[in-house]
Design an enzyme around this catalytic site. Structure first.
Site, short mmCIF file in Angstrom:
data_model
loop_
_atom_site.label_atom_id
_atom_site.label_comp_id
_atom_site.label_asym_id
_atom_site.label_seq_id
_atom_site.Cartn_x
_atom_site.Cartn_y
_atom_site.Cartn_z
N ASP A 133 -33.46 -7.66 25.61
CA ASP A 133 -33.44 -7.22 24.22
C ASP A 133 -34.80 -7.52 23.62
OD1 ASP A 133 -31.08 -7.70 21.46
OD2 ASP A 133 -33.08 -6.81 21.51
N HIS A 134 -35.58 -6.48 23.36
CA HIS A 134 -36.96 -6.68 22.92
C HIS A 134 -37.05 -7.24 21.50
CE1 HIS A 134 -41.15 -6.57 23.45
NE2 HIS A 134 -41.25 -5.49 24.17
N ARG A 135 -35.95 -7.27 20.76
CA ARG A 135 -35.95 -7.95 19.46
C ARG A 135 -36.03 -9.45 19.64
NH1 ARG A 135 -30.38 -5.74 17.17
NH2 ARG A 135 -29.85 -6.52 19.25
#
Length: 456
Positions: free
Chosen positions: A428-430
């Site tokens: 999850d790049h967040r």
């Protein structure tokens, strides 16, 4: 007594704000032109800001951790003598030569940019054991910090004596695989939340518990050429969870090939060991230990994005409930091993065996599938080399282990047959940045390549 205000500069990245990371001076300190005042963090890099004045530090107008807009005053310097003539109390905007390669290192004002005033120095002139005199751009300094490289020990190859990205990477790669790696302890606090200053977005929430098994009844068309299968039970829950996760969490996948020959040797030895006589041992066991070990070194992969009434947060787990994706007659299930970080190798082998046996028999309960923090999917059992797995709901990372097969591999300049696999990870790049996800996958790969690192 005159007082100059230093305005947060435009650092040449097209950004409008930056965060104050750390002040290098305090009120009352005496500074000279080019002394580093503060370290700021933009969306892409850490940058050291030099003083355009000499004098005595008056007031720090922003605190560490504050986000400040470009052009805002951040510090005052009394009796300040500017580095260039100024028509007003604000710093003069005097364009200077750009840094080697044309990149602007540090700039301020609205009419132009100012590069770092540091002059190139020869490598042999650097003080031993310090990077103070090293010529390197801020992104290169950050890369060195992330890789644990002392810039003072790096031989620069830049045209003007500066350290380049290739110099840092090459230096890091030359370190022995048995380097002294300090692995942090898990600690006593099991979870913490990190506030996220970002726009609201959908959370990657855990998938709903699988409903009781309900066998789908297919219906055929009148001519028998087609049939329709109702989507129910586990298949419906899996489909809903996959869509929700795929469209709520920005996925990024990275992968690397690994020489897993020593892992295969270890598995062979464990199988012949009396201590493991009554449990199944496979490369998945070493993979599980590798993921647990690597999660301690990059904790953000073992986290979750959570949207709440007070804004988004990152929930950081100080334990590992290790999920194992299992293909079962009921469909795809992801039961997890609770507190896997506390288990010995034999205990983990036993837990993996019980988990897979229970899942294949259709006896996994909703409780078995709740609370996972990171997941492994072993696509190698299906003969697949690699893939781009979708995150399990409520998690920030999932690792795929490809099939382990003999391939030609270069060892000490010679091509030899080795047991090679591919490790892929989706994140999850967040929650996880590129350096974190890459470091995590590299750590997992290093364990498969040399399981002796687990002795740390």
């Amino acid at each position: 007594m005159s007082t100059q205000k230093f305005l947060l500069p435009d650092v040449g990245e097209g950004l409008t704000e930056a965060e104050i990371v750390s002040w290098r001076v305090a009120p009352g300190d005496t500074v000279e032109v080019d002394d580093v005042l503060v370290e700021i963090e933009t969306a892409k890099s850490l940058v050291e800001l030099p003083s355009p004045f000499s004098g005595t530090v008056g007031e720090l107008l922003a605190g560490e951790g504050d986000t400040v807009e470009v052009g805002s005053a951040i510090i005052t310097i009394a009796d300040g003598a500017a580095s260039a003539p100024a028509a007003t109390a604000a710093p003069a905007t005097v364009p200077e030569p750009e840094a080697p390669g044309g990149a602007v290192l540090v700039g301020y004002g609205s009419a132009g940019h100012v590069a770092s005033r540091r002059r190139p120095v020869k490598a042999e002139a650097r003080p031993a054991g310090t990077s103070a005199g090293v010529v390197a751009k801020p992104p290169i300094r950050k890369l060195a910090r992330d890789l644990g490289v002392d810039l003072a020990s790096v031989t620069p190859s830049g045209a003007s004596g500066e350290v380049t990205r290739d110099d840092v990477v090459k230096h890091a790669s030359q370190a022995s695989v048995f380097r002294n790696i300090e692995t942090p302890a898990w600690g006593e606090v099991r979870e913490e939340t990190i506030p996220v200053a970002a726009e609201e977005s959908d959370a990657a929430r855990p998938a709903a518990s699988a409903p009781p098994v309900e066998r789908a009844q297919p219906t055929e068309s009148s001519d028998g050429r087609e049939e329709s299968i109702p989507v129910r039970g586990v298949r419906k829950a899996v489909a809903s969870g996959m869509v929700r996760t795929a469209y709520s969490a920005p996925h990024v996948t990275v992968w690397t090939d690994v020489d897993a020959s020593r892992t295969m040797e270890l598995v062979k030895r464990l199988k012949s060991s009396p201590d493991f006589a009554d449990v199944k041992v496979s490369p998945l066991l070493i993979m599980a230990r590798a993921v647990i070990w690597a999660a301690r070194r990059t904790p953000m992969v073992n986290a979750a994005w959570v949207d709440g009434d007070d804004g988004a947060q990152i929930r950081l787990h100080h334990y590992v409930n290790l999920g194992i994706a299992a293909a079962t007659p009921r469909g795809l299930l992801v039961p997890n091993i609770k507190d896997a970080q506390d288990m010995s190798m034999r205990e983990l082998a036993r837990a993996l065996q019980n988990l897979t046996t229970t899942a294949r028999e259709g006896k996994s309960t909703p409780a078995d599938q709740k609370g996972g923090t990171i997941t492994i999917t072993n696509i190698g059992v299906f003969g697949m080399d690699a893939g781009t797995p979708i995150l399990n709901g409520g998690e920030a990372g999932i690792i795929a282990l490809g099939t382990i097969r003999q391939k030609p591999w270069v060892v000490d300049g010679e091509v030899r047959p080795r047991w090679v696999t591919t490790v892929a990870g989706s994140f999850d790049h967040r929650v996880v940045d590129g350096d974190g996800m890459s470091r995590f996958v590299a750590d997992v790969a290093s364990i498969l390549e040399e399981p002796a690192l687990l002795l740390d």
